[in-house]
Design an enzyme around this catalytic site. Structure first.
Site, PDB file in Angstrom:
ATOM      1  CD  GLU A 114      -7.130 -26.242  -4.244  1.00 17.80           C
ATOM      2  OE1 GLU A 114      -6.758 -24.937  -3.968  1.00 17.80           O
ATOM      3  OE2 GLU A 114      -8.159 -26.823  -3.609  1.00 17.80           O
ATOM      4  CG  PHE A 128     -21.738 -25.295  -1.658  1.00 14.37           C
ATOM      5  CD1 PHE A 128     -21.350 -23.896  -1.160  1.00 14.37           C
ATOM      6  CD2 PHE A 128     -20.967 -26.157  -1.210  1.00 14.37           C
ATOM      7  CE1 PHE A 128     -20.496 -23.881  -0.179  1.00 14.37           C
ATOM      8  CE2 PHE A 128     -20.048 -26.141  -0.381  1.00 14.37           C
ATOM      9  CZ  PHE A 128     -19.582 -24.713   0.252  1.00 14.37           C
ATOM     10  CD  GLN A 129     -17.076 -26.046  -2.376  1.00 12.28           C
ATOM     11  OE1 GLN A 129     -17.110 -27.196  -2.401  1.00 12.28           O
ATOM     12  NE2 GLN A 129     -16.240 -25.270  -1.290  1.00 12.28           N
ATOM     13  CE  LYS A 151     -19.855 -36.033  -3.097  1.00  9.00           C
ATOM     14  NZ  LYS A 151     -19.985 -35.246  -2.079  1.00  9.00           N
ATOM     15  CG  MET A 189      11.352  -7.715 -14.290  1.00  8.43           C
ATOM     16  SD  MET A 189      13.024  -7.410 -14.806  1.00  8.43           S
ATOM     17  CE  MET A 189      13.488  -9.105 -15.281  1.00  8.43           C
TER      18      MET A 189
HETATM   19  C1  LIG Z   1       1.430 -13.856 -10.408  1.00  8.60           C
HETATM   20  C2  LIG Z   1       2.213 -12.445 -11.086  1.00  8.60           C
HETATM   21  N1  LIG Z   1       2.230 -11.569 -10.473  1.00  8.60           N
HETATM   22  C3  LIG Z   1       2.846 -10.280 -10.991  1.00  8.60           C
HETATM   23  C4  LIG Z   1       3.728 -10.392 -11.877  1.00  8.60           C
HETATM   24  C5  LIG Z   1       4.474  -9.174 -12.520  1.00  8.60           C
HETATM   25  N2  LIG Z   1       5.947  -9.320 -11.984  1.00  8.60           N
HETATM   26  C6  LIG Z   1       7.018  -9.767 -12.719  1.00  8.60           C
HETATM   27  S1  LIG Z   1       8.367  -9.604 -12.073  1.00  8.60           S
HETATM   28  C7  LIG Z   1       7.805  -9.060 -10.725  1.00  8.60           C
HETATM   29  C8  LIG Z   1       8.743  -8.799  -9.568  1.00  8.60           C
HETATM   30  C9  LIG Z   1       9.397 -10.166  -8.843  1.00  8.60           C
HETATM   31  O1  LIG Z   1       9.675  -9.550  -7.736  1.00  8.60           O
HETATM   32  P1  LIG Z   1      10.631 -10.758  -6.851  1.00  8.60           P
HETATM   33  O2  LIG Z   1      10.045 -11.912  -6.767  1.00  8.60           O
HETATM   34  O3  LIG Z   1      11.090 -10.133  -5.520  1.00  8.60           O
HETATM   35  O4  LIG Z   1      11.941 -11.126  -7.763  1.00  8.60           O
HETATM   36  P2  LIG Z   1      12.956 -10.066  -8.139  1.00  8.60           P
HETATM   37  O5  LIG Z   1      12.719  -9.165  -9.543  1.00  8.60           O
HETATM   38  O6  LIG Z   1      13.035  -8.887  -7.114  1.00  8.60           O
HETATM   39  O7  LIG Z   1      13.999 -10.977  -8.441  1.00  8.60           O
HETATM   40  C10 LIG Z   1       6.403  -8.831 -10.640  1.00  8.60           C
HETATM   41  C11 LIG Z   1       5.634  -8.378  -9.696  1.00  8.60           C
HETATM   42  C12 LIG Z   1       3.872 -11.890 -12.188  1.00  8.60           C
HETATM   43  N3  LIG Z   1       5.006 -11.962 -13.162  1.00  8.60           N
HETATM   44  N4  LIG Z   1       3.133 -12.770 -11.706  1.00  8.60           N
END
Ligand SMILES: Cc1ncc(C[n+]2csc(CCOP(=O)(O)OP(=O)(O)O)c2C)c(N)n1
Lengths: 199, 582
Positions: free
Chosen positions: B62, B124-125, B174, B473
């Protein structure tokens, strides 16, 4: 710090499920502190009125009003600090009494035009209506005798005069005061759609 | 609307609430719904079979449905629709709704719920989805009476699209879906006119602009539909333009007046211009903290003019000298009409100097790869991104000539957004290439949507994974602010073979691991007649610069990558081995 004080808002809302949650959640999420809250029905079926006392500086209150205005349940917001208003609160105070103090307690209550709503052997319960100052004074007078319980309804307010006399900005229909005079606020007709002939 | 031929007869056989829902959606011109069925929404899915004019796209999660609907909406400017069952289905929509809320995306979410008499009993759900989504929707409804269902849906669509757009959820028990409906199917509400800015506010803004020596325009996501007017305005006054992450495309990148993106990973020119400006004209933006840096150091010398539809945004973060409440388009047009260009040679010369301080990635790495890909895009191509370093690199390096060609999760920063959003955008515009750049981390959050590509034989989605074996990042922040303690950011050992993964879904895969291999791989990937995946394996430790550290002012930006200690990956390998031995 800027000037932090209490602001009295009346919020007219559609009487629908979750309205109270929506409003209080907005205050909670954005970190605005609600000092007092009272809700009741109005002269218009389907419309409830809340009086909220929020503490904060002018900026906080303005932001709260604008966020509230975005809610679809909100029909109208009245910021009482922009006009003259009357406000009241109802309080029940249960005061401990002894045979010696009984007369004095009653005398104080009379001075405050407070009514006795319950008489017990060791306690009297008073009903006091008034503005915040009066209620605080009453409680302070009674405190030495021993206050057993109090319940306050929270403040309620109405603007003074007939509604026709109230300048548009009080209802936030014209210009909003907090920022600059050139800012208009979203028209409200659309929101009042479900509410017959409001104001 | 009644006789435009599109409206359905109010009674198509025995009409139920479920059929009334589809009839209402069809009447509103909704052609595609992204969703996933389940017990509490089965009557709606059953009724769907009577409405072939609405296409339902079965995603694999979803969250994918919500992001696909967002991608659809961001590319077209029209409302996106997603659908889920009660409980777990509904809660899986939550991330997408929060994302749409922060990025002002018009979205309609329909959820089924347990029968009315079971609501509130922990059936449920059952989940209280209207309670859960209260702070992340513009508004939400529980339908209590079948006769109100179409009216509520019509109103929900109106609310989602009007003013500052956003998500609206309609929860349908529902029994309401099954109940007999006798009413009329409503015609769409007319789109309300955006309020015109007051003449006084425009006059005050013009006054400020006339006296400005160092003016700058900053355009955000709320200015995308005013792109033509803003372009005319900037050219008429000869004022440089900064576009925020959400506003990329609101002003053509090829125009010499364009300074790039502001904020944490903004360009030198944009951040310096903001810091020096004496008048800043912000249009359709909300001064997010990733844009402003430390608020007290944001545009310290500037008088701020803020053009914004949402009154609550004016003065929320940044003190505003001239608020202009109203439609960005009309405001930009009025400001252009009052143009009095004054030559400002010093300001222009200064800006040119800053612009020359653009960082171009020269050595092979994530930035180099992103640049190689975005340089190959055509102006019509839609570029989506996931969240992370690759996102900021794409935002820095891609060039947009038009609005609504850049789709990313700006406000919420949702990893897993990219692929489903690109699918949604690609389905909205099947004739256009829908390219997505993702990281190896975020791609795996919604990788199952490759199945959606396969199922609907979508042919225009091009997936590029920048594989740096890291949650890049986060690693960059650990490097800069946590003394290189690389806690839980190494993915390298456990990443799948992305080409094999794509192959499992019949998606052709390409790979490049060096600068030399890259051009041919990009060619093959883009010219593949099908949707295809390109994995670019890059060195592990590249950062995104310029960067304004969190809490710093824009003028305190770090312009270029600091020198780093070598052989980080070896350290991580060692650590992983140690862990597995222990
Ligand atoms: C759902 C979610 N969980 C955690 C984060 C924290 N977060 C931001 S950037 C990042 C790393 C992303 O890594 P990747 O997808 O390999 O991309 P890169 O930065 O290496 O280009 C994380 C864990 C987020 N933005 N969204």
């Amino acid at each position: 710090m800027t000037d932090t004080r209490d602001h009295l808002l009346s919020i007219l809302v559609r009487d629908e499920p979750r309205v109270l949650t929506r409003i209080t959640a907005l205050f909670g999420r954005r970190g605005y502190n609600i000092r007092s809250l009272s809700v009741g029905s109005t002269e218009h079926p389907g419309v409830s009125r809340m009086t909220i006392v929020v503490s904060g500086d002018r900026g906080v209150v303005e932001q709260a009003i604008r966020q509230l205005e975005k809610l679809h349940d909100v029909v109208k917001i009245i910021d009482h600090s922009l006009e003259k208003y009357v406000d009241r609160e109802l309080v029940l105070v249960k005061v401990a009494i002894t045979p010696e103090s009984r007369v004095e307690v009653r005398q104080i209550a009379e001075d405050f035009r407070s009514r006795i709503v319950d008489v017990g052997r060791h306690a009297l319960t008073f009903e006091v209506t008034g503005d915040e100052g009066k209620i605080t004074a009453f409680i302070e007078q009674m405190r030495p005798f021993g206050i057993l319980e109090t319940m306050r309804t929270g403040r309620i307010a109405l603007t003074r005069g007939s509604n026709a006399d109230i300048p548009a900005h009080v209802y936030h229909e014209g210009e909003t005061q907090a920022l600059q005079p050139t800012l208009e606020v979203q028209p409200r007709e659309e929101r009042a759609r479900h509410v017959p002939n409001l104001f | 609307m009644a006789d435009n031929g599109k409206q359905h007869a109010p009674h198509r056989g025995d009409m139920t609430g479920a059929k009334a829902l589809w009839a209402t959606l069809a009447n509103h011109g909704i052609s595609t719904v992204f969703g996933y069925p389940g017990g509490a929404i089965m009557p709606v899915y059953d009724a769907l079979t009577f409405y072939p004019e609405v296409r339902h796209v079965l995603t694999r999660h979803e969250q994918g449905a919500a992001h696909a609907a967002e991608g659809w909406a961001k590319a077209t400017g029209e409302i996106g629709v997603c659908m889920a069952t009660s409980g777990p289905g509904a809660t899986n929509l939550v991330t997408g709704l929060a994302d749409a809320m922060l990025d002002s995306v018009p979205l309609l979410a329909i959820t089924g719920n347990v029968a009315s008499h079971l609501m509130g009993t922990d059936a449920f759900q059952e989940a209280d989805i209207t309670g859960i989504t209260l702070p992340i929707t513009k508004h939400n409804y529980v339908v209590r009476d079948v006769e109100e269902l179409p009216l509520i849906v019509a109103e929900a669509i109106r609310i989602a699209r009007s003013g500052r757009p956003g998500p609206v959820l309609v929860d349908i028990p529902k029994d309401i879906q099954l109940a007999a409906f006798h009413g009329e199917i409503p015609a769409p509400h007319a789109r309300p006119e955006a309020p015109a800015p007051s003449p006084e506010s425009i006059e005050r803004a013009l006054d400020l602009l006339r006296g400005a020596k160092k003016p700058v325009i900053m355009a955000g996501g709320g200015s995308l539909d005013a792109s033509a007017e803003i372009t005319a305005l900037a050219r008429a006054w000869d004022i440089p333009v900064i576009t925020t992450l959400m506003g990329l495309g609101a002003f053509p990148s090829s125009d010499p007046l364009w300074l790039g993106m502001p904020g944490m990973h903004g360009s030198v020119a944009a951040n310096r211009a903001i810091s020096e400006a004496d008048v800043l004209l912000g249009i359709g933006l909300r001064f997010d903290d990733r844009v402003t840096g430390r608020v007290s150091g944001f545009a310290p010398n500037a008088a701020i003019i803020h053009v914004e539809l949402d009154a609550a945004e004016i003065g929320k973060i940044i003190r505003t000298h001239v608020p202009v409440r109203g439609d960005a388009r009309q405001a930009a047009q009025l400001l252009a009409e009052g143009a009095q260009p004054t030559p400002r040679p010093e300001w222009k010369a200064q800006i040119e100097k800053w612009k020359s301080r653009t960082v171009t990635p020269e050595t092979y790495g994530a930035g180099y790869a992103v640049k190689a890909v975005v340089d190959r895009l055509r102006p019509d191509d839609i570029l989506s991104s996931d969240v992370g370093q690759h996102q900021m690199l794409a935002a820095q390096l891609a060039r947009f000539e038009k609005p609504r060609r850049w789709i990313n999760s700006g406000g919420l920063g949702t990893m897993g957004f990219g692929l489903p959003a690109a699918i949604g955008a690609g389905m909205a515009e099947p004739g256009v290439r829908s390219v997505v750049i993702a990281g190896d981390g975020g791609f795996q959050m919604t990788a199952q949507e490759l199945a959606t590509l396969k199922m609907y034989d979508v042919r225009n989605v091009k997936i590029c994974i920048i594989n740096n074996s890291f949650l890049g990042m986060v690693r960059q922040w650990q490097e800069l602010f946590h003394e290189k303690r690389y806690s839980e950011v190494w993915l390298g050992d456990s990443n799948p073979d992305f080409i094999k993964l794509a192959d499992a879904y019949d998606v052709p895969g390409y790979r490049a691991t060096t600068a030399e291999e890259l051009p041919a791989a990009i060619d093959a990937w883009l010219s593949d007649p099908k949707s295809a995946l390109l994995e670019v394996v890059v060195p592990h430790e590249h950062g995104v610069f310029p960067m304004v550290p969190a809490g710093a002012a824009l003028y305190e930006m770090i312009e270029t990558e600091p020198v780093r200690s070598p052989d980080l990956s070896a350290q991580m390998q060692d650590a992983a081995e140690e862990a597995s031995e222990a």
